[in-house]
Design a protein around this motif. Structure first.
Motif, mmCIF file in Angstrom:
data_model
loop_
_atom_site.group_PDB
_atom_site.id
_atom_site.type_symbol
_atom_site.label_atom_id
_atom_site.label_comp_id
_atom_site.label_asym_id
_atom_site.label_seq_id
_atom_site.Cartn_x
_atom_site.Cartn_y
_atom_site.Cartn_z
ATOM 1 N N GLY A 151 -33.447 31.004 105.956
ATOM 2 C CA GLY A 151 -34.411 32.079 105.804
ATOM 3 C C GLY A 151 -34.705 32.663 107.162
ATOM 4 N N CYS A 154 -35.849 30.298 110.149
ATOM 5 C CA CYS A 154 -35.177 29.035 110.458
ATOM 6 C C CYS A 154 -34.764 28.933 111.914
ATOM 7 C CB CYS A 154 -34.014 28.756 109.509
ATOM 8 S SG CYS A 154 -32.733 29.953 109.556
ATOM 9 N N VAL A 155 -34.779 30.055 112.641
ATOM 10 C CA VAL A 155 -34.447 29.948 114.050
ATOM 11 C C VAL A 155 -35.458 29.051 114.759
ATOM 12 C CG1 VAL A 155 -35.665 32.062 114.721
ATOM 13 C CG2 VAL A 155 -33.793 31.248 116.113
ATOM 14 N N ASP A 340 -22.010 36.760 104.959
ATOM 15 C CA ASP A 340 -23.000 35.807 105.457
ATOM 16 C C ASP A 340 -22.495 35.098 106.701
ATOM 17 O OD1 ASP A 340 -25.202 34.010 105.432
ATOM 18 O OD2 ASP A 340 -24.026 32.558 104.292
ATOM 19 N N VAL A 342 -21.617 33.931 110.571
ATOM 20 C CA VAL A 342 -22.439 33.671 111.752
ATOM 21 C C VAL A 342 -21.570 33.854 112.986
ATOM 22 C CG1 VAL A 342 -23.946 32.023 112.920
ATOM 23 C CG2 VAL A 342 -23.666 31.915 110.439
ATOM 24 N N HIS A 371 -30.300 38.019 110.269
ATOM 25 C CA HIS A 371 -31.095 37.136 111.112
ATOM 26 C C HIS A 371 -30.503 37.156 112.512
ATOM 27 C CE1 HIS A 371 -32.571 35.957 107.247
ATOM 28 N NE2 HIS A 371 -31.415 35.456 106.889
ATOM 29 N N GLY A 373 -31.784 36.337 115.342
ATOM 30 C CA GLY A 373 -32.153 35.215 116.207
ATOM 31 C C GLY A 373 -31.150 34.091 116.183
ATOM 32 N N ASP A 374 -30.484 33.904 115.072
ATOM 33 C CA ASP A 374 -29.479 32.846 115.028
ATOM 34 C C ASP A 374 -28.084 33.389 114.764
ATOM 35 O OD1 ASP A 374 -29.994 33.368 112.348
ATOM 36 O OD2 ASP A 374 -31.285 31.614 112.157
ATOM 37 N N ASN A 376 -26.852 35.135 112.449
ATOM 38 C CA ASN A 376 -26.401 35.104 111.054
ATOM 39 C C ASN A 376 -26.361 36.523 110.487
ATOM 40 O OD1 ASN A 376 -27.649 33.467 107.998
ATOM 41 N ND2 ASN A 376 -25.679 34.373 108.468
ATOM 42 N N GLY A 413 -23.737 31.240 106.946
ATOM 43 C CA GLY A 413 -24.936 30.735 107.599
ATOM 44 C C GLY A 413 -25.941 30.174 106.622
ATOM 45 N N ILE B 172 -25.745 27.829 115.823
ATOM 46 C CA ILE B 172 -26.938 27.070 115.435
ATOM 47 C C ILE B 172 -27.267 27.186 113.953
ATOM 48 C CG2 ILE B 172 -27.931 27.127 117.749
ATOM 49 C CD1 ILE B 172 -29.751 29.372 116.886
ATOM 50 N N LYS B 173 -26.533 28.021 113.259
ATOM 51 C CA LYS B 173 -26.756 28.137 111.818
ATOM 52 C C LYS B 173 -25.403 28.158 111.139
ATOM 53 C CE LYS B 173 -29.523 30.914 108.646
ATOM 54 N NZ LYS B 173 -30.190 32.227 108.516
ATOM 55 N N ASN B 174 -25.213 27.286 110.171
ATOM 56 C CA ASN B 174 -23.896 27.164 109.567
ATOM 57 C C ASN B 174 -23.989 26.240 108.372
ATOM 58 O OD1 ASN B 174 -21.146 26.679 109.046
ATOM 59 N ND2 ASN B 174 -21.035 25.107 110.609
ATOM 60 N N VAL B 175 -23.500 26.692 107.233
ATOM 61 C CA VAL B 175 -23.524 25.797 106.066
ATOM 62 C C VAL B 175 -22.138 25.623 105.453
ATOM 63 C CG1 VAL B 175 -25.922 26.255 105.447
ATOM 64 C CG2 VAL B 175 -24.118 27.675 104.468
ATOM 65 N N ARG B 200 -27.774 21.749 119.380
ATOM 66 C CA ARG B 200 -28.692 22.859 119.637
ATOM 67 C C ARG B 200 -29.706 22.391 120.675
ATOM 68 N NH1 ARG B 200 -32.915 26.440 116.065
ATOM 69 N NH2 ARG B 200 -34.236 26.862 117.843
#
Lengths: 483, 416, 451
Positions: A151, A154-155, A340, A342, A371, A373-374, A376, A413, B172-175, B200
Motif C-alpha cells: 500500500g 509501506c515505504v 506492477d 518495481v 508508489h 517512495g519504493d 513500485n 511489488g 525494497i518492495k517485491n513480491v 534494506r
C-alpha cells in the motif's frame, strides 16, 4: 468431475446454502479484478468457519479436486481465477472479528474481513492496521495475506508480512496448523513469513492475527505539482536521501490526474505533468520540522504548486483521488492493463522515460500512478478491446514489466504473480530458483491442488520454454550474480 | 566452471574466530572456509556426494541454540565470505556476503548516514548477518524496525546438494515468488547455508534518549509500557530487565529530548528519569550481555502475548524459590518476547525449571527456544517442547530441501 | 435468516418465459456495462452482498450477469431474476464506484425487462398487483389506513400477534402487517391545503419563493403530519406553497419495481399538474419520490411530446432540505436540546447525491446534536416496496440498521424518507421516535417539543 454424491457431501459439510452450483451463479466467479483471465468453476463454496474450510479442503483432497481460495476478488494478477472443473472456496462469509485486545494491540480476524474494517474497529482505541492497499475498502485481510499486500504507506511501515504475527491455516490436505505465534518471535523456521505472499498456493488462512499500531499523533500531507516527470522523480530522490522516512510518496502523471479528477474531483491540478503526494507522520514537532524540509526540497526541485492539506477532510480527499485513480482510468479508456513492476528508486526517471518511449512506439497511452517512495510502478496501459488493441496492449504491458527486471527490479511489488505473470517468472529467476520454489510448494501441497497454475510457470500455461531465462555460464557456476 | 581453487579444508585445530560462548560444538570435525559463493557451493556439493553431515558457522555465537547437533562431519565457516557486494545509499539497499559481521556492516554504512537498525545481543560476539538470520536473534529495537528477516529483501542460498538459489531481489518492495529467506529465518542451519543477503537499510537517527523507571514488579512495568505505547511518543524499544523498565527514543536531538520529558510526565511513569549518555549506553549494553548469556547459564527465549508477562514471571519465581538458582526474566515487554536466564544451582534444577516454565509458556499460547544450557541439562531436559502443529510441514520441507538430512542433523529433534 | 443464495431458490419450470434473454426495448446498455472494470469497490457498499457474501448478489456480479444475458451467453432465468429482484436499488454502489458506472440506469432498464420477459408465479404476481393497486392511490390507501388504524385501535393487531396468527402469515403479508404504522385516524384523513401563503416576516414581507409541493401518495396518508410540518416550515421561511389536489402518485414505486408503463403514465400526469403553475421550485419531502422526479427527463426522453417538458420539470425539483439549505433561515429557531441519530436515506444520499443539505438544515437548530450512524452508507432495507417483496433480506437489513442506531444512543432518529421511517421504527420496536428532519425544524421554529 463433481457428481451428485460429492456435491451432497459438500452440502452436508457446509450446509446447502454454502454450495453454489447454478451455472449463472458460477459464472460470476469466473474472474477476479483482472478480467482477461476467465475460467468457470464447477462449484463455489461459501464456508463460515475454519472447520468448514478444513472439511471442504479435505473433500477436495480426497477427490483430487483443485481449489482456489477467493476473498473479494479484487486481485490484479489473476490469482483468484478458478481452475476449470475445480472448486472456488469463497471466504466472503468469514468476516468476523474474532478477538481484539487493545492493550496487547492485537486483533484476530477471519479472512473475509476487509482491510479498512480492521482500522475502523481499532480506531476508537487510537489504533490502526498499517498496510493500506488502494483497494482497502474492499480487499480482504485473507487476500492481503495471500498477496503480502503493501500500500501507499509501506515505504515506512512495511507489508502484510510485517504486521501479521500468526495464522491458522488449512493445508491442502485439510489439516489445520498454526503458523507464527502471539509474539513476533517464534521457535523454528518462519513458516508464517513463508506463507504470507504465497498467493493461495500453500493453503488457506482462516484466522489471522495482526498487530496494530498507534495512530500517529500528527499527519501532514501535501501535493506538489511538477512540470516534468523527471523533476518529480528528482524530488523523490531528494526526499529519500534527506534522512527522512516519509510515510508515503506517491506520484500521478497527467493522464492519471485526468482520470482521477473525472472520478472524484479531489482537487489535483489538471495542468500538472506530474503530481507528488508526500505524507509524513509521527510526533507533532518532528513531523512539522520534517514537513518543512520536504516543502523546501520540493521547491528546490522546481515544483510549480504546492497544496498542503489543512485538515483531515482535505487529506482524505487527496488520498481518495490517489486511491481511486486506478479504477478511475476506466473513465478515460474502455480497457486497460495494470502493471506492477518495481525498479530501484534511483532509476525511476529512466524507467518512466523508457515507458514513455515504449508507449509512443506502440501507439498506446500509458498512465502512471504509483508508489514512488519504493520504486513500485503502476503503469496502466490504455487500450480499446473493440478496436483490436488488446494484443498490443498486453505485449506493451509485459515489456514494461520485463524492463523493470532488466533495470534490477522486480516483476511485482504488490499485486502478485498470479496467472498473469507466471510466464514472466523465468525473466527474473533461474531454472534452479524456480525448481526450488516448486519444491517448497510441494512440501505444503504434494498433490498440487492449491491454486495450481499460479506463481510458477508451467509448460501447459507457458509453452515448452517460453522466452526462458538463460543464465550466463558464469552465473551457472555461481561466479557472478545478478543480485 | 570456476577457476577458483577449491575451498581449503583445514585441520580442526586451525585458527577460527571464537564464539562468545567459548563452547565448541563439533570440536573435532574438519572445517572448510569458502571464500566465494562458488567455493561454498562446491563445499556443500562435495559434502552431499560424500553424505557428510554439515554444521554452518559464522561467529559461532548461536551454535548452541536449539537441540545439540547429532553428528558433524564438516564445519562450514562463513568467516571468509564476508565481502560487501553492493551499497546503493539512495535506494536504501546493501548487499553483503553472509559472513560479514553486523558490526562491520554498521561501520560501512555509517559514512552514508545509514545503518541496519538491528541490535541483536550476539552482535557483541561478532555475530554475522547470515548467522543472525539463521538464528533469528533480534534485539530490543525490533519493536520499531522489525527483526533481521524483516529487513532482508533478497538472499542467495546454498542448499544441501550444493545448488545455488536466489530468492527475492534487491529492491525494497517485491513480491515475486516465494520468499525462501523466511525458511532460513530461525532455521538454525537446518535447511541450507545463507550465502548472501540483500538488505534494506535505514537512515541513522540523529539522536537517542532513554528513560528508565525503577520497578521490579512486572505488572507495574506492563502498565507503564502500555502507557508509553498508548502515548504518541513512538518508542523504538521498551524493555523490562527485571529491575527497571528502559524506554528508548530515536529522532532529532530536540525530538528525543522532548520525548524523554513527555514520557516522564505520564502518570504511569511517575519516578522515571532520563539517563545520561554514558548511563544510557551502559544500560543497553548490560541488557544485551544479560540476554546473550554466558557459560554456565541456561538461557530460554519465549514469545507470548505481552499481557502474559506477570503470570509467567510469577511462575518463574515459584519455580526457582526453593532452589539454589537465580532466575532473571528480561522482557521485550511491548512485544511479548521474553528471555529467561538461569544461573547458579545444579543442572537438575535448571532442567526442571526449563521443562516446567516451558510448559507454562505453552499453556499461555507461546513458544520457547532453548538457547544455552548449563552443562548437564541436556541429559535431563528435552531441548524442545511438544511438537507444534506445523511439525509435519517442517518434516516435508526438510525432505525437500535436505533429503539426506545433512544440514545440522538433530537440531530440531524430535520435531524433525 | 436469508434464504439460500440470498434469493428464492431458482425453481425451473416456474413459468412460460424461461430461457429468454432481454428484448430489444431498452436493454441494459453494453456501453454502460463495459464501464465496469470489475474492481469490486461496490461490494462493501452493497447491502445484499453484506448479507450474503455472494458475488451474484453484488453490483459487480449483477452487472456481470447483465453482460452475460445481454450477450446471449446466459438466459434470463430464475436465478438471474432472483439476483436482480434482490437488489434494493439503494444506489450506494453508484456512490462507491470510482469508474462512474451508472448502475442506476442499468438496473432500471433490467427491471422492466423482467416484468416483460419473465413470468412470475401467480402468488408473486398477485402480491405485486396488490401493492401497486393500493399504495399509489391515496383514495384507496386512505380507507385502508383508516381500517388499519381501527385494526390497531381495537387491539386486533395485539390480539393476532399474541395468538401467533401473524406469525403464520406468509413472510410478505407478515411484512406488510408489521410495517403498518400507528396512524392516528385523523391524520390519515387530512389533506394538504391547495395554497398556503408565506407568513410575513417584518424583515421580508414579500414571499421569497413560490414553490409547488409534491404531497406524495403514501406520504399524504401515512405521513400527513410531515406534509403539514413541511408547509409550516416553508411558509415560515417565506415561501408561498402551492399543493395541487389530486396530483396522484409520482410513479417512483412503479419505476423502482420495473413497471415502466405505469411509471410513465404517472410522470406525465404529475408534469401536467405542475407545469402551468408559476413556481420557482417543485419541492418534495420524500427522498424516493425526489429521485424519481429528478429522473423524469431520462424516463421520458424517448417521448417527443414530453421529453423537453420533463427536463424542465426535473430541473425545478428540490428536496425540501435542499431548498431550506438554499434559503438563509428567516424564522428564529428555538433550541432543541437532544441527540439525534441521522439516517441518510439512500434515495437522497446516493440517488440524488444530497448529503450536506439535511445536516446543514439541522445544524441551524440550537442545542441539537446530530450524530451519524455507523455503516451510514448501508440501506435500511426499506427501498421502495423491497421490504414487502423481499421481506427476508429487508428484515435482516432492518435489524442491522436498528442495532447501529441503538449504538449511537440517540433520543430520536431522523430520516428524510417515509419508507426508511417505517422500516426503522419497526425494527426499533417503536422504542425511539423516528422523524423527518423537517419535523424537527418545524418544532424548533414553533418552540415546541418535536416528540
Amino acid at each position: 468431475m463433481i457428481d451428485t454424491a460429492l456435491r451432497k457431501r459438500f452440502e452436508a459439510a457446509l450446509g446447502r446454502d454454502a454450495v453454489l452450483t447454478d451455472p449463472l451463479q458460477l459464472r460470476t466467479y469466473e474472474c477476479d479484478g483482472l478480467t482477461g483471465f476467465r475460467e468457470v468453476p464447477a462449484l463455489v463454496l461459501l464456508p463460515r468457519t475454519t472447520e468448514q474450510v478444513a472439511a471442504a479442503v479435505a473433500l477436495c483432497a480426497e477427490a483430487e479436486l483443485p481449489f482456489v481460495a477467493r476473498g473479494a476478488g479484487t486481485g490484479l494478477s489473476g490469482g483468484a481465477v478458478p481452475v476449470a472443473q475445480g472448486v472456488v472456496i469463497s471466504l466472503a462469509r468469514m468476516r468476523q472479528v474474532l478477538e481484539f485486545d487493545p492493550d496487547d494491540r492485537t486483533m484476530v480476524l477471519q479472512p473475509g474481513v476487509t482491510n479498512a474494517e480492521i482500522s475502523k474497529v481499532a480506531a476508537p482505541h487510537g489504533l490502526y492496521y498499517a498496510p493500506d492497499p488502494s483497494s482497502q475498502v474492499v480487499c480482504t485481510i485473507g487476500g492481503n495475506v495471500a498477496e503480502n499486500s503493501g500500500g501507499a504507506h509501506c515505504v515506512k511501515y512495511g507489508f502484510t508480512v510485517h504486521h501479521v504475527t500468526a495464522l491458522t491455516v488449512v493445508l491442502p490436505d485439510g489439516s489445520v496448523v498454526r503458523l507464527g505465534g502471539d509474539a513476533p518471535e517464534t521457535a523454528g523456521p518462519d513458516l508464517r513469513g513463508l506463507f504470507i505472499g504465497s498467493e493461495g498456493t500453500l493453503g488457506i488462512a482462516t484466522e489471522i492475527r495482526v498487530r496494530l499500531l498507534r495512530t500517529p499523533q500528527s499527519v501532514r500531507t501535501l501535493v506538489a505539482d511538477f512540470p516534468t516527470v523527471e523533476a518529480a522523480g528528482e524530488a523523490v530522490s531528494g526526499i529519500m536521501a534527506s534522512g527522512i522516512v516519509p510515510a508515503a510518496v506517491e506520484m500521478l502523471d497527467a493522464l492519471a490526474i485526468e482520470a482521477s479528477e473525472a472520478a472524484v474531483q479531489a482537487g489535483y491540478s489538471l495542468d500538472a505533468t506530474a503530481a507528488l503526494v508526500v505524507e509524513l507522520d509521527g510526533m507533532e514537532d518532528e513531523c512539522e520540522e520534517q514537513f518543512e524540509r520536504v516543502v523546501a526540497l520540493c521547491r528546490e526541485k522546481g515544483t510549480t504548486h504546492i497544496r498542503i492539506a489543512t485538515d483531515a477532510e482535505e487529506r482524505a480527499r487527496i488520498w481518495k483521488g490517489r486511491k481511486a485513480a486506478f479504477a478511475a482510468v476506466g473513465r478515460i479508456s474502455p480497457d486497460y492493463f495494470v502493471q506492477d513492476g518495481v525498479v530501484p528508486r534511483t532509476r525511476l526517471a529512466e524507467a518512466l522515460s523508457r515507458i514513455a518511449a515504449m508507449s509512443r512506439a506502440e501507439g498506446l497511452r500509458v498512465a502512471n500512478v504509483f508508489h514512488a517512495g519504493d520504486g513500485n510502478l503502476h503503469p496502466l496501459v490504455l487500450f480499446d478491446e473493440q478496436a483490436g488493441e488488446a494484443e498490443r496492449a498486453e505485449r506493451l504491458s509485459s515489456e514494461i514489466a520485463e524492463m523493470c527486471v532488466e533495470l534490477g527490479g522486480s516483476l511485482s511489488g504488490e499485486h502478485g504473480i498470479g496467472l498473469d505473470k507466471a510466464c514472466s517468472m523465468p525473466k527474473m529467476f533461474g531454472e534452479e530458483d524456480l525448481a526450488v520454489m516448486g519444491r517448497l510448494r510441494s512440501s505444503f501441497d504434494p498433490g498440487g491442488l492449491a491454486n495450481p497454475g499460479k506463481v510458477l510457470p508451467t509448460p501447459r500455461l507457458c509453452g515448452e520454454s517460453p522466452g526462458r531465462y538463460r543464465p550466463h555460464p558464469l552465473e551457472t557456476a555461481g561466479v557472478i550474480e545478478r543480485w | 566452471m570456476t577457476d577458483e581453487p577449491p575451498a581449503a579444508v583445514r585441520e580442526p585445530d586451525g585458527p577460527r574466530p571464537a564464539g562468545e560462548s567459548g563452547a565448541a560444538p563439533a570440536a573435532g570435525a574438519p572445517r572448510v572456509r569458502p571464500t566465494s559463493l562458488a567455493e561454498a557451493a562446491e563445499a556443500l556439493g562435495t559434502a552431499a556426494r560424500e553424505k557428510q553431515a554439515l554444521l554452518f558457522t559464522g561467529a559461532g555465537t548461536a551454535l548452541e541454540w536449539g537441540a545439540p547437533v547429532g553428528r558433524t562431519d564438516v564445519v562450514v565457516e562463513t568467516g571468509s565470505l564476508d565481502g560487501l557486494v553492493s551499497h546503493a545509499p539512495e535506494d536504501w539497499t546493501v548487499g553483503v556476503e553472509a559472513g560479514m559481521p553486523l558490526s562491520r556492516l554498521q561501520e560501512l554504512l555509517a559514512p552514508a548516514g545509514q545503518w541496519l537498525p538491528l541490535d541483536a545481543p550476539t552482535e557483541r560476539g561478532g555475530a554475522t548477518l547470515g548467522g543472525l538470520l539463521a538464528g533469528g536473534d533480534t534485539g530490543p529495537r525490533r519493536l520499531k524496525y522489525g527483526g533481521l528477516s524483516d529487513l532482508v529483501i533478497g538472499a542467495t542460498l546454498v542448499l544441501a546438494d550444493g545448488s545455488v538459489v536466489r530468492t527475492g531481489g534487491d529492491v525494497i518492495k517485491n513480491v515475486a515468488g516465494y520468499d525462501l529467506a523466511k525458511l532460513m529465518a530461525g532455521s538454525l542451519g537446518a535447511f541450507g547455508l545463507v550465502a548472501r543477503l540483500n538488505l534494506r537499510v535505514h537512515p541513522l537517527p540523529e539522536s537517542t534518549a532513554t528513560v528508565a523507571l525503577e520497578t521490579g514488579d512486572p505488572g507495574h512495568a506492563l502498565r507503564a509500557a502500555r502507557a508509553v505505547m498508548r502515548s504518541p511518543l513512538e518508542p523504538v524499544a521498551v524493555e523490562w530487565e527485571g529491575e527497571r523498565l528502559l524506554i528508548r527514543f530515536h529522532g532529532t536531538r530536540e525530538s528525543t529530548s522532548a520525548r524523554g520529558r513527555l514520557a516522564m510526565d505520564l502518570p504511569e511513569l511517575d519516578g522515571a528519569r532520563v539517563l545520561g549518555e554514558d548511563d544510557e549506553h551502559a544500560a543497553w549494553e548490560a541488557l544485551a550481555r544479560l540476554i546473550a548469556g554466558e557459560d554456565g547459564r541456561t538461557v530460554l527465549r519465549a514469545g507470548t502475548r505481552a499481557s502474559r508477562l506477570p503470570a509467567l514471571h510469577a511462575e518463574l519465581t515459584a519455580l526457582t524459590r526453593d532452589t539454589d538458582m537465580t532466575a532473571r526474566l528480561v522482557s521485550g515487554i511491548a512485544q511479548g518476547v521474553h528471555t529467561v536466564v538461569l544461573s547458579g544451582g545444579e543442572a537438575a534444577e535448571h532442567a526442571a525449571c526449563v521443562t516446567a516454565w516451558r510448559e507454562a509458556v505453552h499453556a499461555a499460547g507461546g513458544s520457547v527456544t532453548l538457547r544455552r544450557r548449563r552443562e548437564g541439562v541436556d541429559a535431563l531436559a528435552a531441548s524442545w517442547g511438544p511438537a507444534p502443529s506445523t511439525a509435519p510441514v517442517m518434516r516435508a520441507l526438510k525432505r525437500q530441501f535436505d533429503p539426506g538430512g545433512l544440514c545440522a542433523p538433530g537440531r530440531f529433534h524430535p520435531w524433525f | 435468516m436469508i434464504s439460500p443464495h440470498g434469493t428464492p431458490d431458482p425453481q425451473p419450470g416456474q413459468g412460460p418465459a424461461q430461457g429468454q434473454g432481454f428484448d430489444a426495448h431498452d436493454p441494459p446498455s453494453p456501453d454502460l456495462i463495459s464501464d465496469c472494470v470489475h474492481c469490486g469497490f461496490c461490494l462493501p457498499a452493497c447491502p445484499t452482498y453484506a448479507l450474503t457474501g455472494e458475488e451474484m448478489n453484488s453490483p459487480r456480479g449483477r452487472i456481470y450477469q447483465m453482460k452475460l444475458i445481454g450477450e446471449g451467453e446466459a438466459p434470463l432465468d430464475a436465478a438471474a431474476v432472483g439476483h436482480f429482484d434482490n437488489c434494493l436499488g439503494c444506489m450506494a454502489c453508484v456512490t462507491a464506484c470510482p469508474s462512474g458506472v451508472q448502475y442506476d440506469r442499468l438496473i432500471q432498464s433490467v427491471r422492466p425487462q423482467i416484468e416483460r420477459n419473465w413470468a412470475r408465479t401467480r402468488a408473486d404476481r398477485a402480491f405485486r398487483g396488490l401493492i401497486f393497486r393500493l399504495f399509489p392511490y391515496p383514495r384507496r390507501l386512505r380507507p385502508a389506513a383508516a381500517l388499519g388504524a381501527l385494526y390497531q385501535r381495537l387491539g386486533v393487531r395485539r390480539l393476532l400477534q399474541r395468538t401467533g396468527v401473524t406469525r403464520r402469515l406468509p413472510a410478505r403479508l407478515r411484512a406488510l402487517e408489521a410495517l403498518m404504522p400507528d396512524v392516528p385516524l385523523r391524520s390519515a384523513l387530512r389533506r394538504t391545503p391547495a395554497h398556503s401563503p408565506a407568513r410575513g416576516q417584518a424583515s421580508a414581507p414579500a414571499a421569497r419563493r413560490t414553490v409547488g409541493m409534491v404531497t406524495g401518495c403514501v406520504q399524504q396518508v401515512f405521513f400527513a403530519h410531515v406534509n403539514e410540518a413541511t408547509v409550516r416550515v416553508l411558509t415560515a421561511e417565506g415561501c408561498d406553497v402551492v399543493a395541487p389536489r389530486e396530483q396522484g402518485c409520482c410513479g417512483a414505486l412503479s419505476e423502482h419495481a420495473g413497471r415502466e408503463e405505469e411509471a410513465v403514465v404517472r410522470a406525465k400526469r404529475l408534469i401536467e399538474t405542475f407545469e402551468d403553475l408559476e413556481v420557482d421550485a417543485v419541492v418534495v419531502n420524500v427522498a424516493g419520490c425526489g429521485s424519481a422526479l429528478k429522473e423524469y427527463g431520462r424516463l421520458l426522453a424517448g417521448d417527443p411530446e414530453f421529453a423537453e417538458r420533463a427536463e424542465r420539470f426535473a430541473a425545478k425539483v428540490r428536496d425540501v432540505s435542499e431548498l431550506l439549505a438554499e434559503l438563509p433561515p428567516l424564522a428564529p429557531r428555538h433550541p432543541v436540546p437532544a441527540r439525534l441519530a441521522h439516517h441518510e436515506a439512500c434515495h437522497l444520499a446516493h440517488a440524488q447525491g444530497v448529503r450536506r443539505a439535511p445536516r446543514e438544515v439541522l445544524s441551524a437548530v440550537p442545542e441539537l446534536e446530530v450524530v451519524d450512524i455507523p455503516e451510514s452508507d448501508m440501506c435500511c432495507g426499506s427501498a421502495g416496496v423491497y421490504n414487502l417483496v423481499q421481506p427476508e433480506s429487508a428484515e435482516e437489513l432492518g435489524r442491522r440498521k436498528a442495532a447501529h442506531v441503538r449504538s449511537t444512543a440517540p433520543e430520536a432518529v431522523v430520516t428524510a424518507n417515509p419508507g426508511c421511517l417505517l422500516q426503522i421504527s419497526r425494527h426499533l420496536d417503536s422504542e425511539l421516535p423516528v422523524l423527518h428532519p423537517v419535523q424537527v425544524v418545524d418544532a424548533s421554529i414553533r418552540g415546541v417539543k418535536p416528540w
